[in-house]
Design a protein around this motif. Structure first.
Motif, short mmCIF file in Angstrom:
data_model
loop_
_atom_site.label_atom_id
_atom_site.label_comp_id
_atom_site.label_asym_id
_atom_site.label_seq_id
_atom_site.Cartn_x
_atom_site.Cartn_y
_atom_site.Cartn_z
N TYR A 29 -5.95 -0.11 6.34
CA TYR A 29 -6.92 0.48 5.40
C TYR A 29 -7.79 1.54 6.09
O TYR A 29 -8.50 2.28 5.43
N THR A 50 -9.24 4.65 7.36
CA THR A 50 -8.96 6.02 6.92
C THR A 50 -10.17 6.90 7.20
O THR A 50 -11.29 6.49 6.95
N ASN A 74 13.76 -2.25 5.21
CA ASN A 74 13.88 -0.86 5.67
C ASN A 74 12.90 -0.51 6.78
O ASN A 74 12.68 0.66 7.07
N ARG A 75 12.30 -1.53 7.39
CA ARG A 75 11.30 -1.27 8.43
C ARG A 75 11.66 -2.05 9.70
O ARG A 75 12.31 -3.09 9.62
N PRO A 76 11.19 -1.56 10.85
CA PRO A 76 11.50 -2.25 12.11
C PRO A 76 10.94 -3.67 12.16
O PRO A 76 11.39 -4.48 12.97
N SER A 77 9.99 -3.97 11.30
CA SER A 77 9.38 -5.30 11.26
C SER A 77 10.27 -6.34 10.59
O SER A 77 9.95 -7.54 10.62
N HIS A 101 4.12 -9.00 10.96
CA HIS A 101 3.80 -8.53 9.62
C HIS A 101 5.05 -7.92 8.97
O HIS A 101 5.94 -7.43 9.64
N VAL A 123 -12.34 -2.32 0.63
CA VAL A 123 -11.63 -3.60 0.60
C VAL A 123 -12.58 -4.66 1.13
O VAL A 123 -13.04 -4.57 2.27
N ARG A 138 10.25 5.56 12.28
CA ARG A 138 10.80 4.25 12.64
C ARG A 138 9.82 3.51 13.54
O ARG A 138 10.05 3.32 14.74
N ALA A 139 8.73 3.12 12.98
CA ALA A 139 7.71 2.37 13.70
C ALA A 139 6.95 1.54 12.69
O ALA A 139 6.97 1.84 11.48
N GLU A 140 6.32 0.49 13.16
CA GLU A 140 5.55 -0.34 12.22
C GLU A 140 4.27 0.36 11.80
O GLU A 140 3.80 0.21 10.68
N CYS A 155 1.88 -7.58 1.83
CA CYS A 155 0.94 -6.77 2.61
C CYS A 155 -0.38 -6.68 1.84
O CYS A 155 -0.96 -7.71 1.51
N SER A 156 -0.86 -5.48 1.51
CA SER A 156 -2.10 -5.39 0.72
C SER A 156 -1.91 -6.13 -0.61
O SER A 156 -2.86 -6.70 -1.16
N PHE A 177 -2.80 -9.46 11.54
CA PHE A 177 -3.55 -9.18 10.31
C PHE A 177 -2.72 -9.61 9.11
O PHE A 177 -1.97 -8.80 8.58
N ARG A 200 -2.94 -9.90 -0.49
CA ARG A 200 -4.36 -10.13 -0.80
C ARG A 200 -4.59 -10.01 -2.32
O ARG A 200 -5.32 -10.81 -2.91
N MET A 228 0.80 -1.22 0.00
CA MET A 228 0.00 0.00 0.00
C MET A 228 0.84 1.28 0.00
O MET A 228 0.45 2.27 -0.61
N PRO A 229 2.02 1.30 0.67
CA PRO A 229 2.85 2.51 0.58
C PRO A 229 3.36 2.82 -0.82
O PRO A 229 4.01 3.84 -1.03
N ALA A 257 -3.50 -9.41 4.40
CA ALA A 257 -4.61 -9.36 5.34
C ALA A 257 -5.92 -9.14 4.60
O ALA A 257 -5.93 -8.71 3.45
N PHE A 258 -7.01 -9.47 5.29
CA PHE A 258 -8.36 -9.23 4.79
C PHE A 258 -8.71 -10.07 3.55
O PHE A 258 -9.52 -9.66 2.74
N MET A 311 0.46 -4.84 9.46
CA MET A 311 -0.73 -4.91 8.61
C MET A 311 -0.98 -3.57 7.93
O MET A 311 -0.66 -2.52 8.45
N CYS A 312 -1.59 -3.64 6.79
CA CYS A 312 -2.19 -2.43 6.23
C CYS A 312 -3.59 -2.35 6.82
O CYS A 312 -4.41 -3.22 6.58
N VAL A 332 5.93 6.02 6.10
CA VAL A 332 6.96 6.01 5.06
C VAL A 332 8.33 6.24 5.69
O VAL A 332 9.31 5.61 5.32
N ARG A 385 -5.07 6.52 -1.51
CA ARG A 385 -5.82 6.21 -0.29
C ARG A 385 -7.01 7.17 -0.15
O ARG A 385 -8.12 6.73 0.16
#
Lengths: 247, 89
Positions: B4, B6, A221-224, A215, A161, B38-40, A123-124, A185, A127, A42-43, A147-148, B1-2, B35, A86
């Motif tokens: 969604y 919003t 590039n992410r903490p996950s 996830h 979605v 520094r967090a999920e 991620c998105s 998720f 699905r 999604m990003p 997810a979903f 997770m995304c 983006v 979005r």
């Protein structure tokens, strides 16, 4: 096989006959090779997703990533494009199928194509990879923590979605599912339920859930990011594509 | 997770984005992948003017505590101002 490649921005004909941007990476091979459509998260159509696309080419596959937000935000930076998409409700499922179908056709039109194509999404996009594999004739598909698929997404707001689990009967190809055991998720129960549905439908699939990973464990590039799960996941992907695309 | 999840809303005001000041007409508030932070997941706010294009955007990504503190500070500031000037209409 060499790891030489050519990577560039191209145009593909997607849903509704629209020309959309895509990132294409091709191994410099003359022998026919399989193809992979990379469905971005999604990003957006970002640098990391392009890096993933090149990784498939480095491993000997034609790879293409369509910019799913091209219509809303042509030429915009990936984060601005994702925000715009979005705000407008996201990517409609029918348009996603049309765009992925266009990317599949583009890969098959290339001279070095073996005429075998898979999808992979994160991620998105996980699905959406499942959705594409239930809507198009493919040779393999990979769902990375989508997810979903079964559970309904939160109601309200512009995003549209809906669950796609009822399409499992139409799954056209073997499916590889890669999940984090600590993800909520999709939660392990939802993954187990999808596993049950696919078993009942007598589909060819294999699911792997990694302990210590949640996830987005592939996202470097992410903490996950979880290197052990990601490395094992990549090995499973190469094995899976080796069986269904390379042969 | 995304997620969604919003919330979209119409806004009136101005924001300063990558290309300078612009008129803000819309906003999106969502809790999802950042983006840059520094967090999920973060609470993300986009101040937008869709009529000017995707780059007319002011974006922030805040951790939940910061987002709540910001929301409270906004309300505290509005509630503490002259009622005639800070009314909803």
């Amino acid at each position: 096989m060499t790891d030489s490649m050519r990577a560039e921005t191209v145009s593909v004909i997607g849903a509704g006959g629209d020309a959309i941007e895509a990132y294409l990476a091709q191994p410099l091979e003359t022998a026919p090779v399989g193809g992979v459509v990379v469905i971005h998260h999604m990003p957006g159509y970002d640098e990391k997703t392009k890096e993933i696309t090149r990784t498939f080419a480095a491993h000997g596959y034609l790879a293409i990533c369509p910019n799913l937000y091209w219509r809303e935000a042509p030429g915009a930076s990936p984060d601005d494009a994702a925000a715009t998409a979005r705000a407008q409700g996201g990517v409609p499922d029918d348009r996603l199928v049309g765009d992925v179908g266009g990317a599949v056709r583009h890969l098959k039109s290339l001279g070095s194509s073996k005429q075998k194509v898979a999808t992979i999404g994160y991620c998105s996009g996980g699905r959406q990879s499942f959705l594409a594999a239930c809507s198009l004739e493919l040779d393999a598909a990979v769902d990375c923590y989508g997810a979903f698929v079964l559970a309904p997404a939160p109601e309200g707001g512009p995003m549209k979605v809906t669950p796609v689990g009822h399409l499992a009967k139409d799954l056209s190809c073997p499916l590889l599912g890669l999940f984090g055991a600590e993800d909520q998720f999709p939660a392990p129960a939802e993954v187990a339920e999808l596993e049950k549905i696919l078993t009942e439908e007598e589909k060819t699939f294999e699911f792997h859930s990694f302990e210590g990973a949640g996830h987005a464990f592939f996202a470097t590039n992410r903490p996950s990011y979880r290197p052990e799960a990601a490395n094992e996941g990549w090995a499973l992907i190469w094995d899976f594509f080796g069986r269904y695309l390379a042969g | 997770m995304c997620t969604y999840q919003t919330v979209s809303l119409a806004l009136e005001g101005s924001g300063k984005g990558a290309e300078g000041w612009f008129t803000v007409t819309d906003g999106s508030v969502y809790f999802d992948h950042p983006v840059h932070a520094r967090a999920e997941h973060t609470l993300n706010i986009d101040l937008l003017n869709p009529g000017r294009g995707p780059s007319s955007r002011v974006a922030v990504e805040l951790n939940p505590a910061s987002a709540r503190a910001l929301a409270e500070a906004i309300l505290e500031t509005l509630d503490g101002g002259p009622a005639a000037l800070t009314a909803k209409t």
